[in-house]
Design an enzyme around this catalytic site. Structure first.
Site, PDB file in Angstrom:
ATOM      1  N   HIS A 188      39.234  44.195  26.043  1.00  0.00           N
ATOM      2  CA  HIS A 188      38.124  44.429  25.132  1.00  0.00           C
ATOM      3  C   HIS A 188      38.410  43.935  23.718  1.00  0.00           C
ATOM      4  CE1 HIS A 188      34.255  45.769  24.300  1.00  0.00           C
ATOM      5  NE2 HIS A 188      34.335  47.069  24.586  1.00  0.00           N
ATOM      6  N   ASP A 225      33.635  41.109  24.827  1.00  0.00           N
ATOM      7  CA  ASP A 225      32.696  42.206  24.643  1.00  0.00           C
ATOM      8  C   ASP A 225      32.109  42.616  25.991  1.00  0.00           C
ATOM      9  OD1 ASP A 225      33.112  42.126  21.908  1.00  0.00           O
ATOM     10  OD2 ASP A 225      31.485  40.674  21.589  1.00  0.00           O
TER      11      ASP A 225
END
Length: 458
Positions: free
Chosen positions: A430, A434
């Site tokens: 992450h 995204d």
């Protein structure tokens, strides 16, 4: 004058040549004797006898295998690998080995390195033990001169000689005992008839013994459950895998997203084309080829999934896809790399993956086969897994997990139908990817797998 050499007998000459043992001498100093000739000579002759020294032939002068022992060393493994663990020796002390035959294997962080004999001969020493840590250029064994004479051959000859000796001694014993056996045959027959037990006794005694209960005071049955334990040291490959996966868990910001794929059209596509692909390209058409092709097309659309973080603050984007194929082997998990899959057809991908998996199972992967990789596919569905959360192989930023195909009821155009369904999962970092990009990527995979003809157009 009679020469002294005429006075030496033939036996003495043979002794001087070392053909027969010489009688012991009381002294080895020069001795002078007065020898009177059998002929009538005017004076006696004095002969000086030299001390006897047995004649011998040095084997080093005539034996072609008399060269000194050769040291076997750990070969260079790779620029980044300087040590390993000696897995096992394929030969023992006293065994014959051919030149370039594998003597031992060394386990490293990624691959197994073979140690081959530099010459043919017999193993004279093993300088390290199995499981020891070794470094490049370390001495691990010695090979001495010798021929292909194995321990098994010596054992066979010893057994044959023992059998021959036993048979000859048995014949001698039988010949010695044969007269007495004939003399005692008449009396022994009558004694056996008198002492022979009744038929009832012969039948009932074994039956009574079989009915005796087994001693089991605790009442746990005839056999006790095993509580044995086996302590096995982790292989170097397993240690490295554990270290890197834990490092990945501690470094990346893990997140996993899921989806499911209706595999009906892909299964029909495979059934329709597998015979033609096998005949034309010589490779079996499976599901890994379409999955890899779908991943390569999706990675073009979402380049962040194919990127990596380097130096802590730098992102490297790539226009090529080097696929790491996770393969489980007895020694651990390996991920050989198939390079430039974005430019391959489905049949080429199938052929490349099959070759890498075969090399992994045969233990023939090289360091170049394992280096690099920009994206990984983990196919645990072949083991029956329904779904899971795969772990990222750093410095990559994502891994695709594919799982088992199962018939499940699904809604199709407002109706409930039984379809072959498969879960897919994408674990991503992450820090660089995204959630929106991860979901779009997984939806692209789903679209390509549910419409395989579209991959051919792309």
């Amino acid at each position: 004058m009679i020469r002294p050499s005429y006075l030496r007998s033939l036996a003495h000459i043979r002794r001087r040549l070392g053909l027969v043992p010489s009688p012991p001498c009381r002294a080895y100093s020069h001795r002078t004797r007065t020898i009177q000739s059998s002929r009538s000579l005017p004076f006696p002759h004095k002969v000086t006898l030299l001390p006897f020294r047995p004649f011998s032939v040095s084997s080093a002068q005539y034996d072609s295998n008399s060269s000194p022992n050769t040291i076997v060393r750990v070969p260079p493994m790779a620029e980044s690998i300087t040590e390993g663990t000696l897995g096992q020796f394929n030969k023992a002390v006293g065994d014959f080995i051919e030149a370039d035959e594998e003597l031992a294997s060394i386990q490293t962080d990624k691959i197994d390195v073979s140690v081959n004999a530099p010459r043919k001969g017999v193993i004279t020493k093993l300088l390290v033990a199995e499981g020891d840590a070794v470094v490049v250029d370390q001495e691990i064994a010695e090979v001495g001169p010798g021929d292909a004479y194995s321990k098994e051959d010596a054992k066979d000859r010893d057994e044959a000689s023992q059998v021959s000796e036993k048979s000859s001694s048995k014949d001698n014993i039988e010949e010695t005992m044969e007269p007495s056996t004939h003399r005692q045959s008449a009396s022994s027959t009558a004694e056996r008839e008198d002492s022979q037990p009744s038929v009832r006794t012969q039948v009932e005694e074994p039956a009574l013994m079989s009915l005796a209960p087994a001693e089991n005071p605790e009442g746990l049955g005839e056999t006790q459950p095993s509580r044995a334990e086996e302590v096995v040291k982790m292989t170097r490959m397993r240690q490295t895998t554990a270290k890197r996966l834990k490092e990945s868990q501690n470094t990346a910001a893990f997140l996993t997203t899921f989806n499911e794929v209706d595999m009906s059209r892909l299964i029909n596509f495979r059934k329709k084309n597998k015979d033609g692909v096998l005949e034309k390209h010589g490779v079996k058409l499976g599901f890994m080829g379409p999955m890899t092709r779908a991943s390569a097309l999706a990675l073009k659309e979402i380049p962040a999934v194919n990127a990596s973080i380097e130096g802590g603050d730098t992102i490297v984007y790539r226009d090529y896809v080097d696929l790491s194929v996770a393969a489980a082997v007895p020694k651990g998990l390996v991920t050989p790399v198939l390079r430039n899959v974005e430019s391959m057809s489905i049949s080429e991908i199938e052929r490349g993956i099959a070759g890498l998996v075969k090399k992994a199972r045969d233990g023939k992967l090289t360091l170049s086969d394992l280096s690099g990789g920009t994206f990984t596919i983990s196919n645990s569905g072949i083991w029956g897994s329904l779904f899971g959360t795969p772990i990222i192989n750093l410095p990559q930023t994502a891994v695709l997990g594919t799982y088992g195909i199962q018939d499940r009821p699904v809604a199709v155009d407002g109706r409930v139908e039984i379809r072959p369904m498969m879960y897919i999962a994408l674990t991503y970092d992450h820090r660089i990817i995204d959630g929106r990009e991860a979901v779009i990527f997984l939806n692209l995979i789903k679209t390509y797998l549910e419409d395989p003809e579209r991959m051919l157009l792309e």
